[in-house]
Design a protein around this motif. Structure first.
Motif, PDB file in Angstrom:
ATOM      1  N   VAL A 101      49.407 -60.011  -9.693  1.00 52.77           N
ATOM      2  CA  VAL A 101      50.079 -59.126  -8.728  1.00 52.77           C
ATOM      3  C   VAL A 101      50.357 -57.772  -9.382  1.00 52.77           C
ATOM      4  N   GLU A 102      50.841 -57.796 -10.605  1.00 49.53           N
ATOM      5  CA  GLU A 102      51.144 -56.548 -11.320  1.00 49.53           C
ATOM      6  C   GLU A 102      49.874 -55.734 -11.561  1.00 49.53           C
ATOM      7  N   ALA A 103      48.776 -56.394 -11.898  1.00 47.63           N
ATOM      8  CA  ALA A 103      47.505 -55.689 -12.109  1.00 47.63           C
ATOM      9  C   ALA A 103      47.020 -55.071 -10.805  1.00 47.63           C
ATOM     10  N   SER A 104      47.198 -55.782  -9.691  1.00 48.01           N
ATOM     11  CA  SER A 104      46.797 -55.237  -8.378  1.00 48.01           C
ATOM     12  C   SER A 104      47.617 -54.000  -8.043  1.00 48.01           C
ATOM     13  N   ARG A 105      48.903 -54.045  -8.286  1.00 49.22           N
ATOM     14  CA  ARG A 105      49.768 -52.881  -8.031  1.00 49.22           C
ATOM     15  C   ARG A 105      49.355 -51.697  -8.915  1.00 49.22           C
ATOM     16  N   ALA A 106      49.070 -52.002 -10.179  1.00 49.76           N
ATOM     17  CA  ALA A 106      48.685 -50.928 -11.095  1.00 49.76           C
ATOM     18  C   ALA A 106      47.364 -50.310 -10.660  1.00 49.76           C
ATOM     19  N   LEU A 107      46.423 -51.143 -10.214  1.00 50.31           N
ATOM     20  CA  LEU A 107      45.136 -50.622  -9.762  1.00 50.31           C
ATOM     21  C   LEU A 107      45.310 -49.756  -8.519  1.00 50.31           C
ATOM     22  N   GLN A 108      46.161 -50.183  -7.590  1.00 51.02           N
ATOM     23  CA  GLN A 108      46.445 -49.372  -6.403  1.00 51.02           C
ATOM     24  C   GLN A 108      47.084 -48.047  -6.809  1.00 51.02           C
ATOM     25  N   GLY A 109      47.999 -48.141  -7.797  1.00 54.06           N
ATOM     26  CA  GLY A 109      48.654 -46.923  -8.283  1.00 54.06           C
ATOM     27  C   GLY A 109      47.669 -45.978  -8.938  1.00 54.06           C
ATOM     28  N   LEU A 110      46.683 -46.507  -9.636  1.00 55.21           N
ATOM     29  CA  LEU A 110      45.685 -45.655 -10.291  1.00 55.21           C
ATOM     30  C   LEU A 110      44.806 -44.938  -9.259  1.00 55.21           C
ATOM     31  N   PHE A 111      44.553 -45.585  -8.115  1.00 57.13           N
ATOM     32  CA  PHE A 111      43.738 -44.944  -7.079  1.00 57.13           C
ATOM     33  C   PHE A 111      44.506 -43.865  -6.319  1.00 57.13           C
ATOM     34  N   SER A 112      45.823 -43.896  -6.417  1.00 57.16           N
ATOM     35  CA  SER A 112      46.620 -42.925  -5.668  1.00 57.16           C
ATOM     36  C   SER A 112      47.009 -41.704  -6.498  1.00 57.16           C
ATOM     37  N   VAL A 113      46.506 -41.554  -7.698  1.00 49.56           N
ATOM     38  CA  VAL A 113      46.882 -40.415  -8.534  1.00 49.56           C
ATOM     39  C   VAL A 113      46.085 -39.176  -8.119  1.00 49.56           C
ATOM     40  N   ALA A 114      46.682 -38.013  -8.376  1.00 49.55           N
ATOM     41  CA  ALA A 114      46.037 -36.755  -7.989  1.00 49.55           C
ATOM     42  C   ALA A 114      45.427 -36.049  -9.198  1.00 49.55           C
ATOM     43  N   THR A 115      46.027 -36.243 -10.385  1.00 44.22           N
ATOM     44  CA  THR A 115      45.545 -35.512 -11.557  1.00 44.22           C
ATOM     45  C   THR A 115      45.207 -36.481 -12.683  1.00 44.22           C
ATOM     46  N   PRO A 116      44.356 -36.061 -13.598  1.00 47.27           N
ATOM     47  CA  PRO A 116      44.046 -36.907 -14.741  1.00 47.27           C
ATOM     48  C   PRO A 116      45.290 -37.216 -15.580  1.00 47.27           C
ATOM     49  N   LYS A 117      46.219 -36.289 -15.656  1.00 48.29           N
ATOM     50  CA  LYS A 117      47.447 -36.512 -16.412  1.00 48.29           C
ATOM     51  C   LYS A 117      48.238 -37.670 -15.798  1.00 48.29           C
ATOM     52  N   ASP A 118      48.357 -37.691 -14.457  1.00 50.61           N
ATOM     53  CA  ASP A 118      49.047 -38.786 -13.770  1.00 50.61           C
ATOM     54  C   ASP A 118      48.325 -40.119 -14.015  1.00 50.61           C
ATOM     55  N   PHE A 119      46.983 -40.091 -14.019  1.00 55.36           N
ATOM     56  CA  PHE A 119      46.182 -41.285 -14.262  1.00 55.36           C
ATOM     57  C   PHE A 119      46.495 -41.863 -15.653  1.00 55.36           C
ATOM     58  N   ILE A 120      46.526 -41.012 -16.660  1.00 55.64           N
ATOM     59  CA  ILE A 120      46.797 -41.452 -18.024  1.00 55.64           C
ATOM     60  C   ILE A 120      48.227 -41.966 -18.154  1.00 55.64           C
ATOM     61  N   GLU A 121      49.183 -41.299 -17.492  1.00 54.06           N
ATOM     62  CA  GLU A 121      50.580 -41.745 -17.547  1.00 54.06           C
ATOM     63  C   GLU A 121      50.744 -43.120 -16.898  1.00 54.06           C
ATOM     64  N   LYS A 122      50.117 -43.316 -15.726  1.00 56.01           N
ATOM     65  CA  LYS A 122      50.229 -44.609 -15.036  1.00 56.01           C
ATOM     66  C   LYS A 122      49.536 -45.713 -15.847  1.00 56.01           C
ATOM     67  N   GLN A 123      48.380 -45.369 -16.407  1.00 53.64           N
ATOM     68  CA  GLN A 123      47.658 -46.357 -17.203  1.00 53.64           C
ATOM     69  C   GLN A 123      48.461 -46.718 -18.456  1.00 53.64           C
ATOM     70  N   THR A 124      49.065 -45.725 -19.091  1.00 53.89           N
ATOM     71  CA  THR A 124      49.889 -45.964 -20.277  1.00 53.89           C
ATOM     72  C   THR A 124      51.092 -46.836 -19.920  1.00 53.89           C
ATOM     73  N   ASP A 125      51.735 -46.542 -18.791  1.00 59.24           N
ATOM     74  CA  ASP A 125      52.875 -47.352 -18.348  1.00 59.24           C
ATOM     75  C   ASP A 125      52.453 -48.803 -18.075  1.00 59.24           C
ATOM     76  N   TYR A 126      51.277 -48.957 -17.452  1.00 59.64           N
ATOM     77  CA  TYR A 126      50.789 -50.308 -17.149  1.00 59.64           C
ATOM     78  C   TYR A 126      50.501 -51.072 -18.445  1.00 59.64           C
ATOM     79  N   VAL A 127      49.840 -50.422 -19.388  1.00 56.03           N
ATOM     80  CA  VAL A 127      49.529 -51.075 -20.663  1.00 56.03           C
ATOM     81  C   VAL A 127      50.816 -51.435 -21.399  1.00 56.03           C
ATOM     82  N   ARG A 128      51.781 -50.534 -21.421  1.00 58.81           N
ATOM     83  CA  ARG A 128      53.055 -50.799 -22.088  1.00 58.81           C
ATOM     84  C   ARG A 128      53.777 -51.969 -21.431  1.00 58.81           C
TER      85      ARG A 128
END
Length: 171
Positions: A101-128
């Motif tokens: 469930v958490e991976a699905s939410r993170a994947l949805q969150g990654l598709f909703s980002v507008a900038t590469p910086k937001d993508f890296i921040e969300k991915q970093t938060d998910y990995v952490r």
């Protein structure tokens, strides 16, 4: 002279009969004594054999009981282990569902980002957060396994205590 020979012969015959009777009586008494001794020895041997057989039966019964109790202890330990492993498996299934469930939410969150910086921040938060979950789950599993090992070993420890008490009594 013929009378003396006859009297002497009669005496010899009489003495021979007396000696034979005495020897026969002595042989008879000796045979009776030996027979009596043999009967006593046979009775003693039979009694000792019976006692040895009784001890062997008792030892066999004790050994069978000892092994039965050991097997029951192992069965009890096995039941505790199976139940504990089932519980750990259920917990891990719960972790797997939550992680999916958490991976699905993170994947949805990654598709909703507008900038590469937001993508890296969300991915970093998910990995952490994923690493934190893994550490928590690993710690919980380790605790559960240690607790299970203690519970599973307890019947064995109790049985060993009983064996030690029995050995002290026997000594």
């Amino acid at each position: 002279m013929a009378t003396t020979k006859t009297t002497a012969t009669k005496r010899v015959v009489k003495n021979t009969k007396a000696a034979n009777t005495k020897a026969a009586n002595t042989a008879k008494k000796t045979a009776e004594k030996l027979g009596s001794r043999f009967e006593k020895l046979t009775a003693t041997a039979q009694e000792r054999a019976k006692l040895a057989a009784d001890r062997a039966v008792k030892v066999s019964k004790t050994a069978v009981e000892f092994n039965r109790e050991n097997i029951e202890t192992l069965i009890e330990t096995g039941k505790i282990t199976v139940k504990g492993v089932q519980e750990i498996g259920k917990t891990n299934m719960k972790y797997t569902r939550e992680n999916f469930v958490e991976a699905s939410r993170a994947l949805q969150g990654l598709f909703s980002v507008a900038t590469p910086k937001d993508f890296i921040e969300k991915q970093t938060d998910y990995v952490r957060s994923g690493l934190d979950r893994i550490m928590d789950q690993t710690s919980n599993n380790a605790d559960a396994v240690v607790k299970l090992a203690g519970k599973a070993y307890q019947p064995i420890a109790d049985r060993l205590g009983e064996i030690q008490k029995d050995m002290k009594k026997a000594a």
